[in-house]
Scaffold this motif. Structure first.
Motif, short mmCIF file in Angstrom:
data_model
loop_
_atom_site.label_atom_id
_atom_site.label_comp_id
_atom_site.label_asym_id
_atom_site.label_seq_id
_atom_site.Cartn_x
_atom_site.Cartn_y
_atom_site.Cartn_z
N ARG A 163 0.79 -1.04 0.00
CA ARG A 163 0.23 0.17 0.01
C ARG A 163 0.98 1.25 -0.08
NH1 ARG A 163 -4.54 -1.68 2.76
NH2 ARG A 163 -5.64 0.52 2.99
N ALA A 164 1.70 1.23 0.78
CA ALA A 164 2.74 2.42 1.06
C ALA A 164 3.92 2.27 0.35
CB ALA A 164 2.93 2.61 2.34
N LEU A 165 4.26 3.24 -0.61
CA LEU A 165 5.58 3.03 -1.20
C LEU A 165 6.74 3.51 -0.43
CD1 LEU A 165 7.42 2.97 -3.79
CD2 LEU A 165 6.88 5.12 -4.40
N LEU A 166 6.61 4.70 0.29
CA LEU A 166 7.32 5.29 1.14
C LEU A 166 7.98 4.41 2.33
CD1 LEU A 166 6.37 9.20 0.62
CD2 LEU A 166 8.41 7.65 -0.28
N ALA A 167 6.88 3.45 2.85
CA ALA A 167 7.31 2.68 4.04
C ALA A 167 8.57 2.04 3.61
CB ALA A 167 6.27 1.91 4.38
N LEU A 168 8.91 1.80 2.12
CA LEU A 168 10.05 1.13 1.73
C LEU A 168 11.47 1.63 1.62
CD1 LEU A 168 8.01 -1.03 -1.10
CD2 LEU A 168 8.58 -1.83 1.23
N HIS B 128 1.37 11.23 4.95
CA HIS B 128 0.25 10.62 4.14
C HIS B 128 0.11 9.24 4.09
CE1 HIS B 128 -0.24 14.90 3.56
NE2 HIS B 128 0.52 15.04 2.28
N ASP B 129 1.11 8.72 3.79
CA ASP B 129 1.25 7.02 3.56
C ASP B 129 1.00 6.43 5.10
OD1 ASP B 129 1.59 6.28 1.05
OD2 ASP B 129 3.70 6.01 1.46
N ALA B 130 1.32 7.10 6.05
CA ALA B 130 1.12 6.49 7.27
C ALA B 130 -0.39 6.89 7.98
CB ALA B 130 2.02 6.84 8.35
N ASP B 131 -0.96 7.70 7.44
CA ASP B 131 -2.19 8.25 7.96
C ASP B 131 -3.30 7.44 7.59
OD1 ASP B 131 -4.49 10.04 8.59
OD2 ASP B 131 -3.15 11.90 8.77
N PRO B 132 -4.25 6.92 8.58
CA PRO B 132 -5.31 6.07 8.43
C PRO B 132 -6.36 6.64 7.66
CG PRO B 132 -5.00 6.48 10.57
CD PRO B 132 -3.77 7.03 9.97
N ARG B 133 -6.39 8.23 7.82
CA ARG B 133 -7.47 8.79 6.92
C ARG B 133 -7.33 8.80 5.43
NH1 ARG B 133 -6.61 14.48 9.85
NH2 ARG B 133 -4.65 13.88 9.23
N TYR B 134 -6.22 8.32 5.18
CA TYR B 134 -6.29 8.44 3.49
C TYR B 134 -5.88 7.06 2.99
CZ TYR B 134 -5.19 13.17 4.96
OH TYR B 134 -5.17 14.37 5.84
N ALA B 135 -6.16 6.04 3.69
CA ALA B 135 -5.89 4.75 3.16
C ALA B 135 -6.34 4.24 2.02
CB ALA B 135 -5.77 3.76 4.55
N THR C 262 -9.01 5.61 -3.19
CA THR C 262 -9.36 6.79 -3.98
C THR C 262 -9.18 8.05 -3.37
OG1 THR C 262 -11.40 6.27 -2.64
CG2 THR C 262 -11.48 5.69 -4.96
N VAL C 263 -9.16 7.87 -1.99
CA VAL C 263 -8.80 9.44 -1.20
C VAL C 263 -7.38 9.44 -1.66
CG1 VAL C 263 -8.70 10.12 1.24
CG2 VAL C 263 -10.33 8.47 0.61
N LYS C 264 -6.44 8.53 -1.40
CA LYS C 264 -5.14 8.95 -1.83
C LYS C 264 -4.78 9.50 -3.20
CE LYS C 264 -1.55 6.57 0.47
NZ LYS C 264 -1.00 5.34 0.82
N ALA C 265 -5.58 9.19 -4.05
CA ALA C 265 -5.72 9.61 -5.39
C ALA C 265 -5.84 11.25 -5.33
CB ALA C 265 -6.57 9.13 -6.30
N ARG C 266 -7.04 11.59 -4.31
CA ARG C 266 -7.34 12.95 -4.37
C ARG C 266 -5.86 13.68 -3.66
NH1 ARG C 266 -10.46 15.22 -7.22
NH2 ARG C 266 -12.66 14.38 -7.32
N VAL C 267 -5.39 12.94 -2.71
CA VAL C 267 -4.14 13.49 -1.78
C VAL C 267 -3.03 13.69 -3.11
CG1 VAL C 267 -2.36 13.34 -0.13
CG2 VAL C 267 -4.96 12.43 0.17
N ALA C 268 -2.71 12.83 -3.80
CA ALA C 268 -1.77 12.97 -4.79
C ALA C 268 -1.80 13.96 -5.75
CB ALA C 268 -1.60 11.59 -5.56
N GLU C 269 -3.29 14.47 -6.09
CA GLU C 269 -3.44 15.70 -6.92
C GLU C 269 -2.72 16.97 -6.29
OE1 GLU C 269 -7.43 16.37 -8.04
OE2 GLU C 269 -7.81 14.22 -8.32
N LEU C 270 -2.62 16.71 -5.31
CA LEU C 270 -1.91 18.10 -4.56
C LEU C 270 -0.41 18.23 -5.15
CD1 LEU C 270 -3.30 17.95 -0.76
CD2 LEU C 270 -4.18 19.26 -2.64
N TYR C 271 0.13 17.14 -5.39
CA TYR C 271 1.52 17.01 -5.59
C TYR C 271 1.85 16.77 -7.38
CZ TYR C 271 1.83 16.60 -0.64
OH TYR C 271 1.92 16.77 0.56
N LEU C 272 0.81 17.01 -8.07
CA LEU C 272 1.10 16.51 -9.50
C LEU C 272 2.05 17.57 -10.05
CD1 LEU C 272 -2.61 16.07 -10.60
CD2 LEU C 272 -0.94 14.35 -10.14
#
Length: 1988
Positions: free
Chosen positions: A133-138, A1085-1092, A1095-1105
């Motif tokens: 799920r979380a790329l940055l955990a790696l 964001h990766d660790a935040d349960p609210r954005y798990a 679809t929600v994460k895709a919205r968050v990702a839009e902030l960084y396009l």
């Protein structure tokens, strides 16, 4: 707490009790724990999240023997078993072999024909499975150093403890037991000369002994039965002693007499002394009965604690490493403010030692004259000396057993110093352990947290020497009197041991017959809650009569004195020397002191002070500081309104109290630090109260706001200063932070929370101490956080007093100015501030409003103090606002209505001025600037939760504008940018960061989050010139709309964009900061349960396009992980043919956006750089370090992974070609950056921590390139390393970094490395899969594009790169599936354009076909099969793939080390199986062609196996490769491949000349082919043109036209068969020749190359070539002068192999070329060792001589090697051409070696019989060749007679002489050496002897006449040369060698005389006129003529 009696408590006590009992109010925000500030991503949390990762399987980790699939388990060796004896040609057995193999499993649906869309869909579904799920955990956690936003909850305020030691008294036993003995324990510090703990009393008597005192002891309280005590030591030092004193019941006789029996009698003699003992017991019993209530001193001893601690040994301190439980002592010391100790103490720690049980055997008897503490310190100091006086004394022998151990965390049955139970206290009947109060050796700064009020009384001495009467056995009785009546003695004195808990009176021990005794007694009293004027201590002095005389009382009072406890309302403490009255004091004495001479009283010694006593109070109620006392008194008086009031000697009325109060506020700064810190909570509470509730005096409200605010600033400064050592990294004082967080509350607001309000966490602060209790307060923050940039100045905006005075007098209306018409700070009359509308008439003010106002209008001095600790005031305001909303139930109010406008104005003004301070101070006081910057950021971040967000954003914009304007003039803009970066980072760490960015709004109408931001709308710009969809484009660029819509994200990305601008200064630090900020946000964001959810994460990702475009444009400056020249823009340039001119739409940041950045103009320097320039002209700029690049790339991957694919697709569709090319380059770089390094690499890297070294490299580069000045670098480094900037008193700070060492530990355990490899493997796999997903998206997008060929080509290149790098099995399955889909959709990609891609693909697929992992093989063979099928279907023939596969296999086999042929065979079999099962093509020629190809590959493999065997034998290996290359004579592509393989192998072995030859051969091959195709003037005419480089090249011309028809598809189609290919090969050859030092050959190569370059007009390369030629010729010049040339080309040996063991080599002779200066022993050792290893011990023999070998005499079981040194040999005619040293070492075909022998078989003999055999060997090719050993093809031998041997010797000598003589420059040493050897006194077989043997008489045999004559002529020549040499020597020598020269001349003349007769005789035959035969006498051919 004090018992609430009937009497009302003093206001002071009441306030204290309230303070210690009321609940804390802690305000939590519901999601705060999810913010990056409170939930940091650290290595530990990452490790936690990495649990449960699956291990990825990698080829390079699967070692040779471990086969992963079950189907691999059959014996892998049987396949190659039969190959060893199979000749290459016999195909049959090979076919048979391949048929018998097992195939890998087939892919089920491979052969079905399915629509490409379905294939894509299926592939995608498979790719989506089991993804993390979380790329940055790696990825490694963000850098701790950069985490400026990190906050920790402060530790709750708790009681202070040092290190705690538990002492248990186990037993006390004397030699005789006759009476009870009582013990006292206490700690003393000898260095500080201070008693550092209160007394602990213990009683270890047996019940029978206790029974003796029945009459005096009522039932003892359980608290007095304690036998163990816990001591606390704040300042451990090696000077601390545990002192044990013993007392016994008073008896007649002085101490010595009473000790005598204990010293004399022994337990062993009990029977003998029975009577004596009985007598003693009886006496003791009588004394106990009569004098049981008195004690006398008995004995003492001391234990040196440091010895116990060190001898008990420090256990491994790692047990403390968890740190949470209880920090190691060093930690606590470091954080303690008290760090003035000298370094000597550091060695001493009482926290981690092993428990020890001591038995103390020696006690010293007490001496009546030396009982005081001073004497004790002398004794203790003496004890530490080796020659202690005490040792000479006779001891009292006893056995006291005590246990000493570190105190446990939460001991059971523990009593506090006030005897209260401390939880856990399981059973009230258990024997307690007492906590002993510490009297720290130096100040301890800790606030009081619980009620404590104790008084200690220490009587020191009494002098009754002048007192008349019988006063000898003196004791002092102490009583605490509440009045003057004897019944008013209060029971507040603590009992000692085995007695009641509290008593009303206590006595000092008696010193027998001493009129002026000293005391060591300590009385401990509990002070009542309310101490009044009448309370006093009464001391009564008694004479005790020890002998029971009739008529004499037991005790006689002989004196009285007293101490009143209150004076002016303050507790009296300190030392007193009191007069003693003989009479009882008169009534109402208690309010006066004994110093007042009362009438009619008699005093001892005429009213002089004769009794010295000391009082010490330990109280959390009485501050014992005059300033604090006065302040509290005044405040309480005002609260109670009790006027008039007496203060010291003055009486205060209501009129004067205000002035006193103001003075007292101002005087608070004079209070001494220790009590100020201890009472800091009280003081701050009172100050807050004064601000919020101005007191009403005489009906008038007195506004003390300003005074209180200033006092608060000073108190905060003082507390900070006292606790400087304990500050956390952000400069916060933990004590104050804890005050705000826990203890602060709005006065008078009880948290009666309404039902609707959110719950408030309430923590009661009672005595039940939390679990972590002993941790001292100094543990403030558990983690150190670095704040980035220290540096800031007074704001020009600060209003001074004068201005405000003017404003005040005019009474300007509040609404116009932020200075407002509230009261003027300096005005004559304070103006009352208008009451807020909702307060009614109550004079309450709101703290936050008042603070903001006071701060804004404060004068410069106060402002400075406030700025230093701005964080405290900010936090105070925030908590006040929070509580105000909470308690006023305003949380549901709309944000805009929560706070009045004028308050917000004040805030805006405040933020503006503090922001200005930051900017102005940054260069003066960087550290302060940095702290202020962070405090401000945190304040605004908190405001986001409380106030209208638009308002906060407007403040942020204003601040950014401030910085932007300042940037233009800043001397060092990097510092400001760094600060702003930190500011942004803190702001973005808000827990609602995502929500604040409004991620979900559609972008079209610029919906502004607040009015203040909409102003940027005007600056929005369309980005792309041909923008098909501006909406999408603006989502991906840092456009105006984007930055309005997503305010915070816009700020952050803009900062990043500025940091990676090419001209940014101080670059690497800024890069790191900016990238790290983005990285840590994404991590949270990766660790935040609210954005798990996805679809929600895709919205968050839009902030960084925009990150994608940003990274794309930064590409040229990213670290190049795929090493290679100019490789960064590999693909962009491919797609960029036509865009040079037009500039890249939207490439760099658009200027209008740049203007909008930070809402203000940029620095002029940076404006230019931001303007639009053609981004293709790669602006070099400042490269990012590897670490920063990698982090940026991982962020890019995060966006690609989480963004909505449809959105990415629309974005890709809108990109221009070059942009798309750069995106592909970016993906390429991602693959390279995250490539898996393999476990081995981790083990290697382990020794040097990778990250740091990369970082250091970047630093070094920066320093070298000078981008950062050295000074700046130093400053930055010091700042970066220490978060404290450059402060002078850094001593304690060294330790601050302790915790970091663990993260940089170098030696990792095996498990840790395993884990790292596991995570790295998963990261590599996930990164590659994200790249693959993105490529799929791009492919779908470009299908419609007109330039799709070039784009798809680029895409395929990325795919190929991914297949070629080290990848996991999982990825390869998906990667190969994608590759198959691509090829099936776009076959023309591979089969129509150039063959580069096809060749690459075949190579990758074959490599994977040979994988050890079956899953990879399955997919790779499927891909290869489909590739052939595809090629066949296009043209009924798959020649191209056939060719490429064969070539690939050849190059694979030639170059790869760990290549596994049995696995590859299995894949070949799989492909065969596919061909058989493919129904569609079964009847076509396809199946047959596949079969042929497979068998051909199989043959190559067979050779490979042989090569494998000879892997260790370089010669044999090269021979094999040579043989394979020969086999491909008819297939130029493959021959070329093998020639290149050989070149590679040679280069690896360091044979550069041979590598160069391989390249020349390859070039000749290509030239031959090109000559067939076209006749170009400038091209070489086939191989003939290369003859000058090497005569061997002609073998490349064997290609006849019938073999090669150039048109046939697939032939000669490699990239090398072109003119550029030829150029490349020639250049490579030149490089190798240069490396081998063969510069002349370089010239020949370039002769061929230059015409081609001239024809191409490639002047750049021509310039380079001529440069290289110049270098080559220069080197030739330098290296060919001198006696022996400095270049060494090679040494040659003949090696013969004999014996069946050698197989092919048996009876073969080779000439080996070895590196220059190889000794015979070396090569012989090498070959012997090598073949021994191969054939076993005792099999190989080296034949030592060079005689012909007789095969019959050899042992057939053995292997023989004969090695002889040979020299190149040239005929005379050759020497004419071979002039230079190079000529004589190049193109060698003939070699010579000589073997001396004598007729009788010995090698050497006398001159007349010495023969010599000369052997000439000719080789098949000339050296250097494409291999280092060449077979001998011809040998010829000649035998020289003795005279011929002599002639050769003399000729050689003569040549040497001639050379030495003619050498230029001359070499005198050399010359003298040769001369000495020629003319020296005749050596054995020297010239003279030779002449005498051969010239003495004319030979009989006429055949020898010619030789005789030739020898005679040689001698003549020799003499002539000697003469020349002597002449030359004479010219060269200095005066010092004249004698030596004369000696040489003498020797020469002797030699000449001896030779003269021999040289004059002539042979008669030779006088004949025909002398033609002599012409070439030097040539051996002439010898033959005479023979005939």
């Amino acid at each position: 707490m004090p018992h609430h009696g009937a009497r009302k408590m003093d206001a002071q006590v009441r306030a204290a009790v309230e303070m210690y009992t009321e609940d804390w109010i802690i305000a939590h925000r519901r999601y705060q724990h999810l913010s990056a500030a409170y939930n940091p991503i650290t290595t530990e949390t990452q490790r936690e999240r990495q649990k449960g990762l699956t291990r990825q399987v990698f080829e390079q980790d699967a070692s040779g023997d471990e086969r992963s699939g079950p189907e691999d388990s059959d014996d892998p060796r049987h396949s190659s078993g039969s190959l060893d004896d199979t000749p290459r040609s016999s195909g049959a057995s090979g076919i048979f072999d391949l048929r018998n193999l097992a195939a890998d499993s087939l892919l089920p649906s491979l052969l079905e024909r399915v629509a490409p869309e379905d294939v894509d869909r299926r592939n995608e579904a498979l790719r989506r499975q089991h993804r993390p799920r979380a790329l940055l955990a790696l990825y490694p956690a963000p850098d701790e150093d950069e985490a400026v936003e990190r906050c920790n909850r402060p530790e709750p305020p708790r009681e202070h403890f040092g290190q705690r030691i538990l002492v248990k008294c186990l037993s006390l036993k004397f030699e005789i037991e006759i009476e009870p003995i009582f013990g006292i324990l206490a700690l003393y510090d000898v260095r500080e000369k201070k008693k550092i703990s209160e007394n602990f009393y213990f009683d270890l008597n047996s019940d029978s002994m206790k029974g003796l005192l029945r009459a005096h002891v009522t039932h003892p309280a359980i608290s007095t039965l304690a036998r163990s005590a816990i001591f606390s030591v704040t300042y451990p030092s090696p000077d601390i002693f545990l002192v044990i004193k013993l007392e016994k019941v008073l008896q007649q006789g002085d101490i010595s007499e009473c000790c005598e029996p204990y010293m004399v009698m022994k337990e062993a003699d009990t029977a003998k002394n029975k009577e004596k003992l009985e007598k003693l017991r009886l006496a003791a019993e009588q004394f106990c009965t009569r004098l049981g209530r008195y004690r006398m001193p008995f004995a003492w001893t001391a234990v040196h604690l440091a010895n116990i601690v060190s001898s008990a040994g420090q256990p491994d301190r790692d047990s403390d490493s968890e740190g949470e439980r209880r920090p190691a002592w060093t930690d606590r010391r470091r954080r303690g403010p008290q760090d003035r100790t000298s370094s000597g103490d550091d060695a001493c720690s009482f926290s981690g030692f092993r428990p020890a049980t001591l038995t103390v055997t020696n006690f010293f008897k007490q001496e009546a004259e030396r009982l005081s503490d001073e004497d004790l310190f002398k004794f203790l100091a003496d004890m530490r000396r080796p020659t202690s006086l005490l040792r000479r004394l006779r001891p009292v022998t006893a056995q006291l057993k005590i246990d000493i151990s570190p105190a446990p965390e939460n001991p059971h049955f523990c009593l506090s110093p006030e005897l209260l139970h401390i939880k856990p206290y399981p059973d009230p009947r258990g024997r307690p352990t007492k906590e002993i109060l510490e009297f720290p050796a130096r100040e301890v700064y800790a606030p009081h947290t619980s009620y404590r009020s104790l008084l200690y009384v220490y009587p020191h001495s009494l002098n009754f020497s002048s007192r008349q009467g019988s006063v000898r056995n003196l004791t002092v009785r102490v009583q605490y009197m509440a009045g003057e009546d004897p019944s008013q003695a209060l029971p507040v004195i603590f009992g000692k041991s085995s007695c009641s808990e509290f008593t009303r009176e206590a006595f000092t021990p008696v010193v027998y017959h001493n009129k002026s005794p000293e005391f060591y007694e300590e009385f401990k009293l509990r002070l009542p809650a309310c101490v009044t004027e009448n309370h006093h201590l009464l001391f009564t002095f008694y004479h005790v009569s020890c002998q029971p005389r009739p008529g004499t009382a037991l005790e006689t009072p002989v004196g009285f004195t007293w101490i009143p406890l209150l004076q002016h309302g303050r507790l009296r403490t300190g030392p007193f020397c009191l007069p003693v009255s003989v009479d009882q004091p008169p009534p109402s004495y208690s309010v006066l002191t004994p110093d007042v001479a009362l009438p009619g009283m008699r005093w001892v010694d005429g009213h002089k002070g004769v009794f010295s006593v000391e009082l010490t109070a330990v109280s959390s109620v009485h501050p014992q500081d005059p300033h604090l006392d006065k302040f509290f008194t005044l405040v309480h008086v005002l609260e109670e309104g009790a006027f008039p009031f007496r203060l010291k000697d003055a009486v205060l009325s209501e009129g004067t109290v205000e002035q006193e109060l103001r003075a007292s506020l101002a005087a608070l700064r004079l209070a001494s630090p220790e009590p100020l810190v201890a009472f800091s909570h009280h003081v701050l509470d009172k100050l807050v109260r004064l601000v919020v509730r101005p007191p009403v005096i005489g009906g008038q409200i007195v506004n003390l706001g300003r005074g209180a605010f200033e006092a608060m600033a000073h108190v905060v400064s003082l507390v900070h200063r006292s606790l400087e050592g304990a500050q956390d990294t952000r400069g916060h004082c933990p004590l104050l932070a804890a005050y705000v967080y826990y203890a602060f509350r709005l006065p008078g607001t009880e948290p009666s929370l309404p039902g609707g309000a959110p719950p408030v966490t309430v923590q009661p602060a009672t005595l039940a101490r939390g679990p972590g209790r002993p941790a001292s307060l100094y543990l403030a923050r558990s983690k150190s956080i670095s704040s980035s940039n220290p540096d800031l100045a007074v704001a020009p905006g600060s209003v001074d007093d004068e201005v405000s005075r003017i404003l005040a007098s005019k009474g300007i209306d509040r609404s116009h100015s932020w200075v407002n018409a509230a009261y003027a700070p300096g005005g004559s009359k304070a103006v009352l501030r208008r009451a807020p509308p909702y307060c009614g008439a109550d004079p309450r003010q709101l703290l936050h409003e008042e603070l903001a106002l006071q701060w804004v209008v404060s004068g410069s001095a106060v402002r400075e103090a406030v700025l230093q600790h701005a964080w405290f005031f900010f936090q105070l305001m925030v908590k006040s606002m929070t509580l105000h909303l909470l308690l006023g139930q305003k949380l549901d109010t709309p944000r805009k209505l929560r706070f009045p406008g004028r308050f917000l104005d004040d805030i805006a003004a405040l933020v503006g001025s503090v922001g200005l301070e930051v900017i102005t101070r940054v260069h003066k006081d960087a550290e302060l600037a940095e702290r202020l910057n962070a405090s401000l950021a945190f304040f605004l971040s908190d405001l986001l939760s409380l106030v209208d967000r638009g308002f906060v954003f407007s403040l942020v914009r204003a601040l950014f504008k401030q910085v932007a304007t300042r940037l233009q003039s800043a001397p060092n803009p990097a510092v400001l940018l760094t600060l702003r970066m930190d500011f942004t980072r803190i702001l973005c760490s808000h827990e609602h960061y995502v929500t604040l960015n409004l991620p979900c709004c559609p972008l079209s109408p610029p919906a502004s989050p607040s009015p203040s931001v909409s102003s940027t709308a005007s600056q929005s710009s369309t980005f792309s010139s041909q923008a098909p969809d501006p909406k999408v484009i603006s989502m991906f660029e840092l456009s105006g709309p984007f930055r309005q819509q997503h305010f915070l994200a816009g700020l952050l990305l803009t900062e990043l964009a500025l940091a990676v601008e090419p001209e940014a200064e101080g670059a690497s630090l800024l890069h790191k900061k900016a990238i790290c900020a983005v990285h840590s946000l994404l991590c949270s964001h990766d660790a935040d349960p609210r954005y798990a959810e996805a679809t929600v994460k895709a919205r968050v990702a839009e902030l960084y396009l925009p990150l994608l475009s940003l990274a794309r444009d930064t590409l040229p400056r990213l670290h190049d992980f795929a090493e290679g020249p100019g490789q960064r823009s590999r693909l962009a340039s491919m797609l960029d043919s036509d865009t040079e001119g037009e500039g890249d739409a939207g490439g760099t940041i658009n200027p209008s956006v740049a203007m909008a950045i930070a809402g203000g103009p940029l620095a002029p320097g940076s404006r230019a750089s931001i303007s639009q320039g053609p981004a293709t002209a790669a602006r070099s700029g400042y490269a990012l370090s590897a670490e920063s690049s990698r982090t940026l790339l991982v962020c890019v991957l995060w966006v690609l992974k989480n963004a909505e694919p449809a959105l990415l697709q629309r974005w890709a569709a809108d990109l221009t070609l070059p942009q798309l090319g750069r995106v592909l380059d970016l993906l390429y770089l991602c693959l390279a950056a995250f490539e898996y390094k393999g476990k081995k690499a981790f083990e290697r890297i382990n020794s040097l921590t990778f990250k740091k070294s990369l970082d250091m490299k970047a630093r070094l580069e920066e320093a070298i390139l000078g981008t950062i000045g050295a000074r700046q670098e130093m400053v930055r480094r010091s700042r970066e390393r220490s978060p404290f900037g450059n402060q002078e008193n850094v001593r304690w700070r060294k330790s601050v970094t302790h915790w970091r060492q663990t993260s940089d530990r170098v030696d990792k355990t095996k498990d840790e490395m395993e884990h790292e490899a596991l995570v790295d493997g998963n990261l590599a796999t996930e990164a590659s899969l994200v790249v693959l997903d993105t490529l799929e998206i791009i492919v779908q997008t470009v299908i419609l594009s007109e330039a799709r060929e070039s784009i798809l080509g680029a895409v395929l290149k990325v795919v190929l790169y991914s297949l070629g790098s080290a990848q996991s099995a999982l990825f390869l399955q998906h990667g190969l599936a994608t590759q198959r889909a691509l090829v099936s959709k776009f076959p023309e990609l591979l089969f129509e354009e150039d063959t580069e891609l096809c060749a690459d693909l075949c190579l990758r697929l074959l490599r994977h076909c040979g994988s050890r992992i079956s899953a990879i093989r399955t997919h790779a063979s499927a891909s290869l099969y489909l590739l052939m099928r595809q090629n066949f279907e296009i043209g009924n023939n798959f020649a191209r793939v056939k060719m490429q596969v064969t070539m690939s296999l050849s190059s694979l086999v030639g170059t790869t080390q760990n290549f596994s042929e049995e696995h590859l065979r299995r894949s070949l079999k799989t492909i065969l199986t596919y061909a058989e099962e493919d129904v569609g093509l079964r009847d076509s020629a396809f199946a047959e062609q596949v079969q042929d190809l497979m068998f051909n590959l199989h043959m190559i493999l067979t050779d490979t196996v042989k090569m494998k065997e000879h892997q260790e034998d370089p010669e044999m290996l090269i021979d094999l490769m040579y043989r394979i290359a020969r086999g491909y004579q008819g297939s130029p592509d493959l021959r070329l491949t093998w020639l290149q393989n050989m070149a590679g192998k040679h280069a690896e072995l360091g044979n550069h000349a041979e590598a160069a030859q391989c390249m020349v051969h390859a070039a000749a091959l290509v030239a031959e082919y090109l000559a067939l195709l076209e006749d170009s003037r400038h091209l070489p005419v086939g191989c003939v043109s290369f003859q000058n480089i090497s005569s061997n090249v002609l073998e490349e011309s064997a290609i006849s036209d019938d073999i090669l028809s150039p048109d046939e598809e697939g032939f000669c189609s490699g990239k090398h068969f072109t003119e550029m290919g030829l150029v490349g090969l020639l250049e490579q050859a030149a490089v190798y020749f240069t490396m081998g030092g063969l510069y002349e050959a370089v010239n020949e190569v370039y002769k061929t190359l230059i015409p081609i370059l001239e024809a191409h007009r490639d002047y750049k390369k021509l310039a380079a070539v001529h440069g290289k030629l110049q270098e080559a010729f220069t080197k030739i010049m330098h290296q060919s002068s001198g006696w022996e040339p400095q270049r060494v080309f090679g040494t040659y040996f003949r090696v013969g192999f004999y014996g069946a063991r050698f197989g092919d080599l048996d009876e073969q002779e080779f000439v080996y070329k070895e590196p220059s200066i190889t000794k015979l022993a070396e090569i012989s050792h090498r070959l012997e060792e090598f073949y021994t290893e191969r054939f076993g011990e005792d099999v190989v023999e080296i034949i030592k001589d060079s005689n012909p070998v007789d095969k019959t005499k050899l042992d057939p079981q053995k292997a023989y090697i004969q090695i002889t040194y040979v020299e190149p040999h040239f005929d005379t005619y050759e020497l004419k051409d071979r002039v230079t040293y190079f000529d004589r070492n190049y193109g060698l075909r003939t070699f010579l070696f000589c073997t001396p022998f004598t007729p009788d078989g010995r090698a050497h003999g006398e001159l007349p019989e010495q023969h010599k055999r000369k052997t000439l060997l000719s080789t098949a090719h000339a050296f250097p060749y494409i291999k280092t050993r060449i077979r001998v093809c011809h040998r010829e031998e000649t035998v020289l007679t003795p005279v011929e041997v002599a002639i050769e010797d003399m000729q050689k000598k003569t040549r040497e002489l001639a050379f030495a003589t003619e050498q230029d420059p001359p070499d005198a040493k050399m010359l003298q050496m040769v001369l000495q050897g020629s003319v020296g006194p005749t050596v054995n077989q020297g010239p003279l002897e030779v002449a005498q043997v051969f010239l003495a008489e004319i030979p009989e045999d006429p055949k020898l006449f010619r030789h005789h004559n030739k020898l005679r002529l040689c001698f003549k020549d020799f003499c002539k040369k000697c003469e020349d040499a002597l002449r030359k020597n004479k010219a060269l020598i200095g005066p010092d060698q004249k004698e030596y020269h004369r000696e040489l001349e003498r020797n020469y003349s002797r030699l000449r005389e001896a030779l003269q007769p021999l040289l004059t005789q002539r042979l008669p035959q030779l006088l004949a006129p025909n002398t033609a035969g002599l012409r070439n006498s030097l040539n051996r051919a002439s010898f033959r003529k005479t023979d005939l």
